[in-house]
Design an enzyme around this catalytic site. Sequence first.
Site, PDB file in Angstrom:
ATOM      1  N   MET A  58       0.865  -1.197   0.000  1.00  0.00           N
ATOM      2  CA  MET A  58       0.000   0.000   0.000  1.00  0.00           C
ATOM      3  C   MET A  58       0.891   1.233   0.000  1.00  0.00           C
ATOM      4  O   MET A  58       1.607   1.498   0.973  1.00  0.00           O
ATOM      5  CB  MET A  58      -0.925   0.004   1.222  1.00  0.00           C
ATOM      6  CG  MET A  58      -2.044  -1.023   1.125  1.00  0.00           C
ATOM      7  SD  MET A  58      -3.165  -0.945   2.539  1.00  0.00           S
ATOM      8  CE  MET A  58      -2.246  -1.827   3.778  1.00  0.00           C
ATOM      9  N   ALA A  59       0.821   1.963  -1.128  1.00  0.00           N
ATOM     10  CA  ALA A  59       1.652   3.158  -1.266  1.00  0.00           C
ATOM     11  C   ALA A  59       1.314   4.138  -0.156  1.00  0.00           C
ATOM     12  O   ALA A  59       0.144   4.358   0.156  1.00  0.00           O
ATOM     13  CB  ALA A  59       1.406   3.797  -2.628  1.00  0.00           C
ATOM     14  N   GLN A  88       7.909  -4.277  -4.936  1.00  0.00           N
ATOM     15  CA  GLN A  88       6.953  -4.167  -6.041  1.00  0.00           C
ATOM     16  C   GLN A  88       7.386  -3.074  -7.010  1.00  0.00           C
ATOM     17  O   GLN A  88       7.736  -1.971  -6.598  1.00  0.00           O
ATOM     18  CB  GLN A  88       5.560  -3.830  -5.522  1.00  0.00           C
ATOM     19  CG  GLN A  88       4.544  -3.863  -6.658  1.00  0.00           C
ATOM     20  CD  GLN A  88       3.137  -3.501  -6.227  1.00  0.00           C
ATOM     21  OE1 GLN A  88       2.863  -2.361  -5.886  1.00  0.00           O
ATOM     22  NE2 GLN A  88       2.256  -4.483  -6.251  1.00  0.00           N
ATOM     23  N   CYS A 103      -3.041  -1.825  -9.489  1.00  0.00           N
ATOM     24  CA  CYS A 103      -3.335  -0.510  -8.908  1.00  0.00           C
ATOM     25  C   CYS A 103      -4.141   0.347  -9.877  1.00  0.00           C
ATOM     26  O   CYS A 103      -3.705   0.576 -11.005  1.00  0.00           O
ATOM     27  CB  CYS A 103      -2.034   0.190  -8.548  1.00  0.00           C
ATOM     28  SG  CYS A 103      -2.324   1.732  -7.710  1.00  0.00           S
ATOM     29  N   ASN A 156      -7.240 -11.699  -2.468  1.00  0.00           N
ATOM     30  CA  ASN A 156      -7.210 -10.371  -1.844  1.00  0.00           C
ATOM     31  C   ASN A 156      -8.524  -9.627  -2.073  1.00  0.00           C
ATOM     32  O   ASN A 156      -9.135  -9.753  -3.119  1.00  0.00           O
ATOM     33  CB  ASN A 156      -6.020  -9.586  -2.437  1.00  0.00           C
ATOM     34  CG  ASN A 156      -6.000  -8.119  -2.062  1.00  0.00           C
ATOM     35  OD1 ASN A 156      -5.983  -7.244  -2.927  1.00  0.00           O
ATOM     36  ND2 ASN A 156      -5.996  -7.815  -0.786  1.00  0.00           N
ATOM     37  N   GLY A 204      -5.070  -5.840   3.243  1.00  0.00           N
ATOM     38  CA  GLY A 204      -4.647  -4.453   3.079  1.00  0.00           C
ATOM     39  C   GLY A 204      -5.253  -3.564   4.140  1.00  0.00           C
ATOM     40  O   GLY A 204      -4.737  -3.430   5.252  1.00  0.00           O
ATOM     41  N   ARG A 205      -6.425  -2.975   3.828  1.00  0.00           N
ATOM     42  CA  ARG A 205      -6.990  -1.935   4.684  1.00  0.00           C
ATOM     43  C   ARG A 205      -7.274  -2.407   6.113  1.00  0.00           C
ATOM     44  O   ARG A 205      -7.210  -1.612   7.049  1.00  0.00           O
ATOM     45  CB  ARG A 205      -8.256  -1.366   4.022  1.00  0.00           C
ATOM     46  CG  ARG A 205      -7.928  -0.528   2.777  1.00  0.00           C
ATOM     47  CD  ARG A 205      -9.122  -0.316   1.903  1.00  0.00           C
ATOM     48  NE  ARG A 205      -9.609  -1.574   1.336  1.00  0.00           N
ATOM     49  CZ  ARG A 205     -10.747  -1.726   0.694  1.00  0.00           C
ATOM     50  NH1 ARG A 205     -11.530  -0.685   0.535  1.00  0.00           N
ATOM     51  NH2 ARG A 205     -11.098  -2.900   0.214  1.00  0.00           N
TER      52      ARG A 205
HETATM   53  C1  LIG Z   1      -3.760   3.332   0.524  1.00  0.00           C
HETATM   54  C2  LIG Z   1      -3.624   2.193  -0.438  1.00  0.00           C
HETATM   55  C3  LIG Z   1      -2.494   2.101  -1.238  1.00  0.00           C
HETATM   56  C4  LIG Z   1      -2.348   1.047  -2.144  1.00  0.00           C
HETATM   57  N1  LIG Z   1      -1.186   0.940  -2.869  1.00  0.00           N
HETATM   58  C5  LIG Z   1      -0.970  -0.143  -3.642  1.00  0.00           C
HETATM   59  C6  LIG Z   1       0.287  -0.353  -4.280  1.00  0.00           C
HETATM   60  O1  LIG Z   1       1.240   0.433  -4.142  1.00  0.00           O
HETATM   61  N2  LIG Z   1       0.418  -1.474  -5.039  1.00  0.00           N
HETATM   62  C7  LIG Z   1      -0.605  -2.375  -5.207  1.00  0.00           C
HETATM   63  O2  LIG Z   1      -0.423  -3.370  -5.910  1.00  0.00           O
HETATM   64  N3  LIG Z   1      -1.792  -2.206  -4.611  1.00  0.00           N
HETATM   65  C8  LIG Z   1      -1.987  -1.127  -3.823  1.00  0.00           C
HETATM   66  N4  LIG Z   1      -3.178  -0.999  -3.149  1.00  0.00           N
HETATM   67  C9  LIG Z   1      -4.192  -2.078  -3.223  1.00  0.00           C
HETATM   68  C10 LIG Z   1      -3.985  -3.077  -2.065  1.00  0.00           C
HETATM   69  O3  LIG Z   1      -2.749  -3.732  -2.187  1.00  0.00           O
HETATM   70  C11 LIG Z   1      -5.114  -4.140  -2.052  1.00  0.00           C
HETATM   71  O4  LIG Z   1      -5.099  -4.841  -3.264  1.00  0.00           O
HETATM   72  C12 LIG Z   1      -6.500  -3.513  -1.859  1.00  0.00           C
HETATM   73  O5  LIG Z   1      -6.480  -2.557  -0.800  1.00  0.00           O
HETATM   74  C13 LIG Z   1      -7.570  -4.584  -1.570  1.00  0.00           C
HETATM   75  O6  LIG Z   1      -7.273  -5.261  -0.378  1.00  0.00           O
HETATM   76  P1  LIG Z   1      -8.075  -4.931   1.018  1.00  0.00           P
HETATM   77  O7  LIG Z   1      -9.537  -5.019   0.721  1.00  0.00           O
HETATM   78  O8  LIG Z   1      -7.583  -5.963   1.979  1.00  0.00           O
HETATM   79  O9  LIG Z   1      -7.687  -3.523   1.396  1.00  0.00           O
HETATM   80  C14 LIG Z   1      -3.362   0.071  -2.266  1.00  0.00           C
HETATM   81  C15 LIG Z   1      -4.507   0.177  -1.475  1.00  0.00           C
HETATM   82  C16 LIG Z   1      -4.651   1.217  -0.556  1.00  0.00           C
HETATM   83  C17 LIG Z   1      -5.884   1.275   0.313  1.00  0.00           C
END
Ligand SMILES: Cc1cc2nc3c(=O)[nH]c(=O)nc-3n(C[C@H](O)[C@H](O)[C@H](O)COP(=O)(O)O)c2cc1C
Length: 330
Positions: free
Chosen positions: A18-19, A72, A102, A202, A226-227
């Site tokens: 998560m960026a 990544q 993303c 995921n 993630g979240r």
């Molecule tokens: C703040 C934020 C930043 C994210 N940055 C990236 C990233 O840099 N690379 C990526 O592949 N996915 C990124 N994602 C997506 C997450 O890796 C993940 O796939 C997505 O949040 C769904 O999972 P969750 O429902 O458990 O949050 C980001 C998501 C969030 C909320």
Amino acid sequence: MFQIGPFKIDSSCVLAPMAGVTDAPFRRLCREHGAGLATSEMVTSDVRLWKSSKTQGRLASLKQEHQPVSIQIAGSEPAMMAEAAKQAVELGAQIIDINMGCPAKKVCKKLAGSALLQNESLVADILTAVVNSVDVPVTLKTRTGWSPDERNGTRIAGIAEQCGIQALTVHGRTRACRFEGQAEYDTIAEIVGQVSIPVIANGDIDSPEKAKQVLENTGAAALMIGRSALGAPWIFKQINHYLATAERCSDISLDHKLKTVSRHLKELTEFYGEIKGARIARKHVRWYLGESASAKKFLKHFNTLNTSQSQTEAVVAFLSRPKSHEENVA
Ligand SMILES: Cc1cc2nc3c(=O)[nH]c(=O)nc-3n(C[C@H](O)[C@H](O)[C@H](O)COP(=O)(O)O)c2cc1C
């Protein structure tokens, strides 16, 4: 437990990249709370930009991280992606993860991230170039497709396997769905049935029960969170315990919360320096405290504090305060 190339990953629950969130201090915290793997925030494949302080920060101290170290990369030019992978390995990456999941505009307008899913032959070119450029396992993070009308995630998964990708994470939404609607676990299950590489499911996994249900319903090798890890790095321990015993572990104690938050703030300062560390700490503390009225009121004061020590004292005092009647019934 599952395997990525030569690496045995000893928990079937991993942290999502998560960026702006999964920096080295947060990755360390999640690994120590049971995440089997914690991939870095994405870095651009344009290595000329790696000198920027943002990317330097993202790539700093990789060699001191929990192993295996997964970095990544995001981009759309096969040769640039291959070069970025090579340089990431020189800096300490033991796994290269490619971002095709993303939907962020900043990433998609350069035809990277999930925008690539529109162009399957370019996907194959990128994956082949990266796999051939490094001796470490290459993984792919993708979505179920480009849009609900073009749910080509299953074809992308097949391409990934043919190109030598060693594990595939699927966020159960299309690119067009961004974060809306329900994650489609059926499509993930379909992908699991199509390929023999490990698939990591995921999307929206927010409790130990949901984790078990998603693992069982998709047949995935592992889960990515993630979240739900924001302000709750202990979710990995809770999920691991539930998957092993079918019972919830005891609640996280106040003492453990205080120690975790204090340590997190200290490590943010050590990693970013006092001023930037204190600024980054604000969002993490907001996640740790949640949405209650008293937390919101406290955060107004907290967000004026500029040192790790004053922040730590304030948050410890807030979390340790006797709760009012209203808070107890809320
Ligand atoms: C703040 C934020 C930043 C994210 N940055 C990236 C990233 O840099 N690379 C990526 O592949 N996915 C990124 N994602 C997506 C997450 O890796 C993940 O796939 C997505 O949040 C769904 O999972 P969750 O429902 O458990 O949050 C980001 C998501 C969030 C909320």
